[in-house]
Scaffold this active site. Structure first.
Site, PDB file in Angstrom:
ATOM      1  N   PHE A 128      -8.819 -47.843 101.537  1.00 31.31           N
ATOM      2  CA  PHE A 128      -9.926 -47.552 100.633  1.00 31.31           C
ATOM      3  C   PHE A 128     -10.770 -48.816 100.523  1.00 31.31           C
ATOM      4  CE2 PHE A 128     -11.607 -47.265  96.219  1.00 31.31           C
ATOM      5  CZ  PHE A 128     -12.239 -46.040  96.289  1.00 31.31           C
ATOM      6  N   GLY A 136     -15.643 -57.029  92.004  1.00 32.69           N
ATOM      7  CA  GLY A 136     -14.926 -55.767  92.063  1.00 32.69           C
ATOM      8  C   GLY A 136     -15.021 -54.933  90.807  1.00 32.69           C
ATOM      9  N   GLU A 368      -7.598 -51.655  89.473  1.00 30.47           N
ATOM     10  CA  GLU A 368      -8.112 -50.347  89.027  1.00 30.47           C
ATOM     11  C   GLU A 368      -9.015 -50.476  87.798  1.00 30.47           C
ATOM     12  OE1 GLU A 368      -7.669 -47.511  90.660  1.00 30.47           O
ATOM     13  OE2 GLU A 368      -6.313 -48.340  92.160  1.00 30.47           O
ATOM     14  N   GLU A 372     -11.241 -55.501  80.446  1.00 31.11           N
ATOM     15  CA  GLU A 372     -12.570 -55.618  79.829  1.00 31.11           C
ATOM     16  C   GLU A 372     -13.454 -54.413  80.200  1.00 31.11           C
ATOM     17  OE1 GLU A 372     -10.928 -57.992  81.495  1.00 31.11           O
ATOM     18  OE2 GLU A 372     -10.380 -59.120  79.694  1.00 31.11           O
TER      19      GLU A 372
END
Lengths: 388, 110
Positions: A128, A136, A368, A372
């Protein structure tokens, strides 16, 4: 939330619990403490067992041959599957199979034949490719990889980082910007085969998760066809976003399972270990740590099941999934930390799984979607969708 | 961290192996011609990590070999990286790692 497992769910949970205790843990004792795979012959033997249990490929939808287990039951089982040393990232070492890349369920018929079905049969592996060196946490803005028209197809140029399994994959799905002026509405998802000229796995990225590595990828004028677009042109971010939301529930469940196991170890150790003439379990300082652990575990379980119940009811569950991910990863980290403290010096050795969980659980607050970002998603729910 | 090990080689003898730390890490072994014949780990299952691993290699291979080590807690992922880089550089794995190829990926190091 009013939830009590059904008799069938209790039976399935007990079956998986026994599988972990009788099949996984004894094998694990012979492996390196950082192992991420079983020996192939053991893996195949256990796959046959999970198939016989009717639980192989539990994440695969029924129409694609899965056993049709709802997400609440899958969450209960995921909590059980992770209760061993390698369980946080490789629950039962993959012997229950998996859905591979769930995005491929949206593929067209030709792509399903070429990629989805072989993947579900375990014949092909995929990666993926979303995160980039530019960031990210906010992929919609961070994606710099570009795909530009080239003849009848596309030319992809850019870099990806923290990509798991790309060096061993047969193909991957790669997100690239196809309409830079359109923001998140200008990202397209491409299927890229291994060996495609211009596609390189450049290096290994070592992390705290020393059982497995990520990779950095480079795309240098990598040519793909229109037929390799997954979904629609410029609609790729919705595919990525959907995956990120759905993934948060099992991600939380694995943290809960590890926390439960760490708490069990801490309770047993505290009842056995004596210092200064008394058992650790008789000391208030230890009792309070065990109590705080129990509260963290039950809170995480409550919120994770609440998210799963909403998902099963086809109600919006994005906020609940964010809460579950936030609470389970942060609470799980605290539980493992306290369990380590209760174990003293033994807690930091590779003789026990606590040190592996401690390192791996730290990553869960980032992977994932970091804590935050989860808080930001919840804040949007509280303050309105325009809140930033 | 460099992708390739570039430390100087040390003669593999009982004395040099005994002087190794008991820490975790990776090692390379080369034959007399300088060809790398094995990439291995001093892992947590061995009583003294790298020292135990190199002593075991000496017992198996006998004299006439050289080695170099890297102390590294991430010995599993570093081992896989060294093997993949070696295969990219030489087109094949070291002879002592012939059985390890099935689970390795493919790197194209810069």
């Amino acid at each position: 939330m009013d939830f009590e497992p059904t008799e069938e769910q209790k039976m399935l949970v007990e079956g998986v619990r026994r599988f972990v205790r009788e099949e996984i843990v004894p094998l694990e004792e012979k492996l390196d403490p950082d192992a991420s795979e079983l020996p192939p012959e053991d893996h195949q033997r256990l796959v046959e067992k999970t198939k016989a249990m009717g639980l192989y490929g539990i994440d695969i939808p029924k129409q694609f041959g899965g056993p049709d287990i709802d997400i609440v039951t899958r969450t209960l089982l995921a909590i059980e599957m992770s209760q061993h040393r390698g369980g946080l990232y490789v629950p039962c070492y993959g012997t229950f199979g998996g859905a591979g890349l769930a995005q491929l369920f949206e593929a067209n018929d030709e792509q399903k034949e070429k990629y989805l079905f072989p993947t579900l049969r375990g014949e092909k592996k995929a990666f993926f490719g979303l995160t980039e060196p530019s960031g990210g946490s906010d992929p919609a803005r961070a994606i710099r990889t570009r795909a530009v028209r080239s003849g009848n197809g596309w030319s992809i140029t850019g870099r990806k980082i923290f990509i798991s399994g790309a060096d061993r994959a047969d193909y991957g799905i790669v997100f690239a910007r196809t309409a830079p002026e359109q923001g998140r509405e200008g990202i397209t998802c491409f299927i890229v085969d291994k060996g495609t000229p211009g596609f390189h796995v450049r290096r290994v990225v070592h992390t705290l998760r020393s059982s497995s590595y990520a990779t950095e990828l480079e795309f240098d004028d990598c040519k793909v066809t229109d037929g390799q677009i997954l979904g629609e042109l410029n609609k790729g971010f919705a595919i990525a976003n959907d995956r990120l939301s759905r993934q948060r529930i099992p991600y939380a469940a694995a943290c809960i399972g590890v926390a439960i196991k760490a708490q069990q170890m801490a309770v047993e150790w505290s009842k056995m270990r004596e210092t200064f003439g008394a058992r650790l379990s008789d000391r208030q300082a230890i009792q309070w740590m065990l109590v705080d652990n129990e509260i963290d575990i039950r809170t995480a379980r409550y919120f994770t099941l609440a998210a799963a119940l909403k998902a099963r009811a086809n109600q919006p569950f994005r906020t609940e999934a964010a809460m579950a991910k936030l609470i389970a990863t942060e609470g799980g980290g605290r539980v493992v930390d306290r369990a380590m403290q209760i174990h003293g010096g033994m807690g930091v050795t590779k003789d026990l799984p606590l040190e592996r969980w401690y390192r791996e659980m730290r990553i869960r607050r980032i992977g994932e979607g970091p804590s935050e970002v989860q808080r930001m998603l919840i804040a949007r729910e509280i303050l309105g969708s325009k809140a930033r | 961290m460099h992708q390739r090990l570039d430390k100087p080689w040390i003669e593999l003898t009982g004395e040099t192996a005994a002087r190794l730390p008991g820490q975790l890490g990776v090692y390379q072994i080369a034959d007399a011609s300088g060809r790398i014949v094995k990439i291995g780990t001093g892992d947590a299952r061995q009583p003294f990590g790298l020292r135990s691993a190199l002593q075991a290699e000496l017992a198996t291979l006998g004299p006439g070999h050289r080695f170099r080590v890297e102390i590294n807690q991430m010995y599993r992922t570093r081992w896989a990286e060294l093997l993949m880089v070696h295969r990219a550089d030489h087109g094949e794995l070291p002879s002592g790692n012939a059985a390890d190829g099935a689970r390795l990926g493919v790197l194209s190091p810069s």
